[in-house]
Design a protein around this motif. Structure first.
Motif, PDB file in Angstrom:
ATOM      1  N   ALA A   1       0.836  -1.206   0.000  1.00  0.00           N
ATOM      2  CA  ALA A   1       0.000   0.000   0.000  1.00  0.00           C
ATOM      3  C   ALA A   1       0.868   1.253   0.000  1.00  0.00           C
ATOM      4  N   TYR A   2       0.577   2.171  -0.902  1.00  0.00           N
ATOM      5  CA  TYR A   2       1.347   3.411  -1.051  1.00  0.00           C
ATOM      6  C   TYR A   2       0.401   4.613  -1.033  1.00  0.00           C
TER       7      TYR A   2
ATOM      8  N   VAL B   1      -8.201   1.786  -5.603  1.00  0.00           N
ATOM      9  CA  VAL B   1      -7.603   3.105  -5.390  1.00  0.00           C
ATOM     10  C   VAL B   1      -8.535   3.844  -4.436  1.00  0.00           C
ATOM     11  N   VAL B   2      -8.020   4.219  -3.266  1.00  0.00           N
ATOM     12  CA  VAL B   2      -8.840   4.853  -2.239  1.00  0.00           C
ATOM     13  C   VAL B   2      -8.504   6.339  -2.183  1.00  0.00           C
TER      14      VAL B   2
ATOM     15  N   LEU C   1      -2.771   3.756  -3.223  1.00  0.00           N
ATOM     16  CA  LEU C   1      -2.691   2.667  -4.193  1.00  0.00           C
ATOM     17  C   LEU C   1      -2.514   1.356  -3.436  1.00  0.00           C
ATOM     18  N   ASN C   2      -3.350   0.386  -3.723  1.00  0.00           N
ATOM     19  CA  ASN C   2      -3.273  -0.925  -3.067  1.00  0.00           C
ATOM     20  C   ASN C   2      -2.895  -1.983  -4.093  1.00  0.00           C
TER      21      ASN C   2
ATOM     22  N   ILE D   1       7.355   2.393  -9.291  1.00  0.00           N
ATOM     23  CA  ILE D   1       5.999   2.945  -9.337  1.00  0.00           C
ATOM     24  C   ILE D   1       6.160   4.413  -9.675  1.00  0.00           C
ATOM     25  N   GLY D   2       5.864   4.749 -10.919  1.00  0.00           N
ATOM     26  CA  GLY D   2       6.102   6.107 -11.406  1.00  0.00           C
ATOM     27  C   GLY D   2       4.845   6.949 -11.419  1.00  0.00           C
TER      28      GLY D   2
END
Length: 207
Positions: free
Chosen positions: A41-42, A73-74, A124-125, A136-137
């Motif tokens: 998770a980011y 996507v939260v 982002l999950n 992850i760009g």
């Protein structure tokens, strides 16, 4: 009510005068290590708004689909001042990429008085699906600040520029192999040599 609407912004070419505000859009944490099948998770965050506000954004995300699979996507509520406003939120995901868009309907004076200097835009999950390292760009296609009149008398947000940084995911298969307990064969070899030495010494004594 804010006059900028999501459909108009996506039509392109609608942001007015460029802002010199030094912002940053980043991902935290910058790196996660995990296993195939594990969760990654980011948080995508905007920072250093200062006196400016954020009223809209359009951000693209790129990753290696052989390593990561993107789940939900939260959206954060910082731009909307704690309101979960789904009416102007889009998260279009395809293999290896996503396009995330949000627009607040809150007016400028309220944003200026209440919006934080730094907050999470969205989370982002991912799930690890393959062994390896994936970057992850991020690409900030559009960042809009306070509204100003365009040459035709319509209100549109000013364009904001930002330093953008990404992250990475390191995925392994969870095998590990026992870590630091590997040197057992060499221990057996040393014990064998010691035994041979003792046998040789006893033979010399007997002779």
């Amino acid at each position: 009510m804010r006059q900028t609407i999501l459909a108009g912004l996506l039509a392109g070419g609608l942001l007015v005068a460029q802002s010199a505000q030094a912002l940053s859009v980043s991902i935290d944490p910058a790196s996660i290590s995990g296993q195939v099948g594990g969760a990654f998770a980011y948080n995508v965050r905007i920072s250093d708004l200062g006196a400016e506000v954020l009223s809209t954004y359009d951000i693209s995300v790129a990753f290696n689909p052989a390593i990561l699979s993107l789940g939900p996507v939260v959206f954060g509520t910082g731009m909307n001042l704690g309101i979960a406003d789904a009416s102007n939120q889009l998260a279009n995901t395809v293999l290896g990429s996503a396009n995330v868009v949000d627009t607040t309907m809150t007016d400028d004076p309220t944003l200026i008085a209440n919006q934080a200097d730094s907050f999470v835009l969205f989370t982002l999950n991912f799930t690890g699906v393959g062994v390896g390292t994936s970057s992850i760009g991020l690409t900030a296609n559009l960042l809009g600040g306070h509204s100003e009149l365009d040459p035709f008398g319509a209100l549109f947000p000013v364009a904001l520029t930002a330093d953008v940084s990404g992250a990475r995911a390191v995925v392994d298969n969870g095998g590990g192999g026992g870590g630091g307990n590997v040197p057992e064969p060499s221990s057996f070899a040393l014990a064998g040599l010691a035994l041979l030495g003792l046998m040789g010494a006893s033979r010399r004594k007997a002779s």
